[in-house]
Design a protein around this motif. Structure first.
Motif, short mmCIF file in Angstrom:
data_model
loop_
_atom_site.label_atom_id
_atom_site.label_comp_id
_atom_site.label_asym_id
_atom_site.label_seq_id
_atom_site.Cartn_x
_atom_site.Cartn_y
_atom_site.Cartn_z
N GLY A 53 -5.19 -3.72 31.98
CA GLY A 53 -6.55 -3.50 32.52
C GLY A 53 -7.57 -4.36 31.83
N CYS A 54 -8.66 -3.76 31.36
CA CYS A 54 -9.72 -4.53 30.69
C CYS A 54 -9.25 -4.96 29.30
N PRO A 55 -9.33 -6.24 28.98
CA PRO A 55 -8.83 -6.68 27.68
C PRO A 55 -9.61 -6.10 26.50
N PHE A 56 -10.83 -5.59 26.76
CA PHE A 56 -11.68 -5.08 25.67
C PHE A 56 -11.49 -3.56 25.47
N ARG A 57 -10.64 -2.93 26.25
CA ARG A 57 -10.62 -1.46 26.28
C ARG A 57 -10.21 -0.82 24.95
N THR A 58 -9.42 -1.53 24.13
CA THR A 58 -8.98 -0.92 22.86
C THR A 58 -10.10 -0.84 21.83
N ARG A 59 -11.22 -1.51 22.10
CA ARG A 59 -12.34 -1.49 21.14
C ARG A 59 -13.65 -1.03 21.78
N CYS A 60 -13.62 -0.71 23.04
CA CYS A 60 -14.87 -0.45 23.76
C CYS A 60 -15.37 0.98 23.53
N PRO A 61 -16.64 1.16 23.14
CA PRO A 61 -17.16 2.52 22.94
C PRO A 61 -17.32 3.30 24.24
N TYR A 62 -17.27 2.64 25.39
CA TYR A 62 -17.50 3.32 26.68
C TYR A 62 -16.22 3.42 27.52
N VAL A 63 -15.06 3.21 26.90
CA VAL A 63 -13.81 3.13 27.67
C VAL A 63 -13.59 4.37 28.56
N MET A 64 -13.10 4.12 29.80
CA MET A 64 -12.83 5.21 30.76
C MET A 64 -11.36 5.08 31.20
N ASP A 65 -10.86 6.07 31.92
CA ASP A 65 -9.45 6.01 32.36
C ASP A 65 -9.16 4.76 33.18
N ALA A 89 -17.70 -8.71 33.70
CA ALA A 89 -16.47 -8.04 34.13
C ALA A 89 -16.40 -6.70 33.40
N CYS A 90 -16.87 -5.64 34.07
CA CYS A 90 -16.87 -4.31 33.41
C CYS A 90 -16.99 -3.23 34.46
N HIS A 91 -16.15 -2.18 34.34
CA HIS A 91 -16.17 -1.08 35.33
C HIS A 91 -17.44 -0.25 35.25
#
Ligand code: SF4
Length: 319
Positions: A283-295, A314-316
């Motif tokens: 999915g999003c390459p930044f998701r492992t560090r993102c403070p706003y990560v969603m499913d 590029a962000c959901h």
């Protein structure tokens, strides 16, 4: 500044096969364009693929996929005299000015090398041209007979810039040109780039690892993360209203020279290290560090799209 793009990068890919089934997607689906006379800053942490992107654009590397158009010509299809012409139009300034200058050549011969290869100037014209280039970058005639080790880091970078200018390019890729320099000389070299751009109508791709460095020179900025562009907009819009959480975190790390604001503003501290590009997250390459990560972030790669006029991300969060 005319509005026609001088450089168009379309879905550019540069993958390295490391053997044993390991594929490094150093640059993946990169798309942006640079107008004539513009400076485009390309920013990201070490290992994000920004230098590989620069080297693929100038064709030090062949592309794995996608296209690079320069003046409307497909760079990776050029052969023979057309390739030679392209190489004279696009030049590179490297990060480490010492490693990129031949220690056994005089500065005059280093600067004139491109002119010699292209048989542009000979005899007294060649000498005049070298002296002029030295003066253009803030050095002088007597420096021509010296060797690179006799110069400071800042002076060596000036020599690298003179060498890049020697055959009158339209476009310069500057790959972290000030990162190896003392803070006190960084601004001088940035100012030199700016002056030369005005005088010679140059277009720049300026690669750097932190946003503070590119702020003063870039018209537009692209932010890369794990081989992908995650945000592109004008320099002003990026600083005023960064959309992508990664850009927000990079900007929050830049100190503000006002103690009142500096004391009260919120810092976004990223968790964890940048993942290995050999094994990027789904999915999003930044998701492992993102403070706003969603499913949804683990399941679907967010589309790189225009969120506001001339502001792409590029962000959901913006779906
Ligand atoms: Fe964060 Fe999700 Fe946006 Fe990626 S897509 S930056 S994980 S919110």
């Amino acid at each position: 500044m005319s509005s026609a793009p001088l450089l168009e990068v379309r879905k550019l890919q540069k993958h390295f096969n490391l053997g044993g089934g390991k594929l490094l997607k150093a640059v993946d689906d990169l798309s942006f364009s640079i107008k004539r006379g513009e400076t485009f800053g390309l920013v990201g942490e070490s290992g994000c693929g920004k230098s590989t992107a620069g080297r693929t654009i100038i064709r030090l590397y062949e592309a794995t996929g996608g296209e690079v158009l320069f003046n409307g010509q497909h760079v990776h299809q050029l052969r023979g005299s057309q390739l030679q012409e392209f190489r004279s139009q696009m030049q590179m300034v490297f990060q480490d000015p010492y490693a990129s200058l031949n220690p056994r050549m005089t500065v005059g011969n280093i600067i004139a090398e491109g002119m010699d290869i292209n048989k542009l100037y000979t005899g007294s014209k060649r000498k005049e041209r070298v002296v002029q280039l030295l003066q253009d970058v803030g050095l002088n005639e007597e420096h021509a007979s010296r060797f690179p080790h006799e110069f400071s880091g800042g002076q060596r970078q000036r020599i690298g810039i003179a060498r890049a200018l020697a055959i009158n390019p339209q476009f310069i890729i500057a790959d972290e040109p000030i990162s190896a320099l003392d803070v006190s000389v960084q601004a001088q070299v940035v100012n030199l780039f700016k002056r030369l751009q005005k005088e010679r109508d140059l277009t720049y791709l300026f690669i750097a690892h932190d946003l503070a460095m590119v702020k003063h020179i870039s018209d537009r900025i692209g932010v890369m993360y794990l081989g992908k562009l995650i945000e592109v907009t004008t320099s002003d819009a990026l600083y005023a209203k960064p959309l992508h959480p990664y850009t927000q975190s990079l900007l929050s790390a830049i100190p503000i020279p006002d103690p009142e604001i500096e004391r009260t503003r919120e810092r976004i501290i990223l968790k964890g290290e940048i993942p290995s590009p050999l094994n990027p997250p789904s999915g999003c390459p930044f998701r492992t560090r993102c403070p706003y990560v969603m499913d949804v972030c683990a399941a679907i790669m967010p589309e790189f799209k225009e969120i506001e006029p001339d502001h792409y991300a590029a962000c959901h969060l913006y779906n």
